[in-house]
Design a protein around this motif. Sequence first.
Motif, PDB file in Angstrom:
ATOM      1  N   ARG A 289      46.606  41.902  59.501  1.00  0.00           N
ATOM      2  CA  ARG A 289      47.484  41.406  58.436  1.00  0.00           C
ATOM      3  C   ARG A 289      46.940  40.106  57.845  1.00  0.00           C
ATOM      4  N   GLN A 290      46.471  39.227  58.719  1.00  0.00           N
ATOM      5  CA  GLN A 290      45.904  37.961  58.233  1.00  0.00           C
ATOM      6  C   GLN A 290      44.688  38.223  57.344  1.00  0.00           C
ATOM      7  N   GLU A 291      43.850  39.158  57.742  1.00  0.00           N
ATOM      8  CA  GLU A 291      42.662  39.468  56.941  1.00  0.00           C
ATOM      9  C   GLU A 291      43.048  40.081  55.601  1.00  0.00           C
TER      10      GLU A 291
ATOM     11  N   ASN B 213      43.650  39.424  49.808  1.00  0.00           N
ATOM     12  CA  ASN B 213      44.513  39.530  48.618  1.00  0.00           C
ATOM     13  C   ASN B 213      44.678  38.183  47.910  1.00  0.00           C
ATOM     14  N   SER B 214      44.564  37.107  48.657  1.00  0.00           N
ATOM     15  CA  SER B 214      44.757  35.790  48.041  1.00  0.00           C
ATOM     16  C   SER B 214      43.494  35.298  47.335  1.00  0.00           C
ATOM     17  N   GLN B 215      42.403  35.923  47.512  1.00  0.00           N
ATOM     18  CA  GLN B 215      41.153  35.480  46.868  1.00  0.00           C
ATOM     19  C   GLN B 215      40.998  36.008  45.497  1.00  0.00           C
TER      20      GLN B 215
ATOM     21  N   GLU C  72      45.896  39.578  53.990  1.00  0.00           N
ATOM     22  CA  GLU C  72      46.474  38.492  53.184  1.00  0.00           C
ATOM     23  C   GLU C  72      45.394  37.578  52.617  1.00  0.00           C
ATOM     24  N   ARG C  73      44.402  37.279  53.431  1.00  0.00           N
ATOM     25  CA  ARG C  73      43.301  36.430  52.990  1.00  0.00           C
ATOM     26  C   ARG C  73      42.508  37.133  51.870  1.00  0.00           C
TER      27      ARG C  73
END
Length: 128
Positions: free
Chosen positions: A119-121, A126-128, A123-124
């Motif tokens: 999930r963290q990966e 998607n935020s870029q 989110e990271r």
Amino acid sequence: METRSLNKRFLGGALCAALLALAGCASQKAPATADVAVSRNAVQNAVQAGAAELAPAEITAARAKMMRANEALAARDYKLARELAMQAQADAQLAQSKANSAKATAASDALNEDLRVLRQEVERANSQ
């Protein structure tokens, strides 16, 4: 003549009583021996499931009761041997269940951690 007849009857009655007593002992020995063997297998299964590390108190209790059951069997106390064997089997099954539960919990925790990292990966990314 009557004395011989009475002696034969007495001897025959004593022989019957002895045979009945032996049959009674034999009938108790077989179930007790079988219960001890089943319990021994239950303890081995629990150990193979990891109970020594994951449920040490329960497997220790099962082993102690198995030792006492074997001692009772050797002393021909078949009733006690059977009772202890059944208790050892119950303790071993509890130990195995606890070991299996601990393994399942550990696997679930590992899976949850993997999901958290994914999930963290995501989110990271998607935020870029």
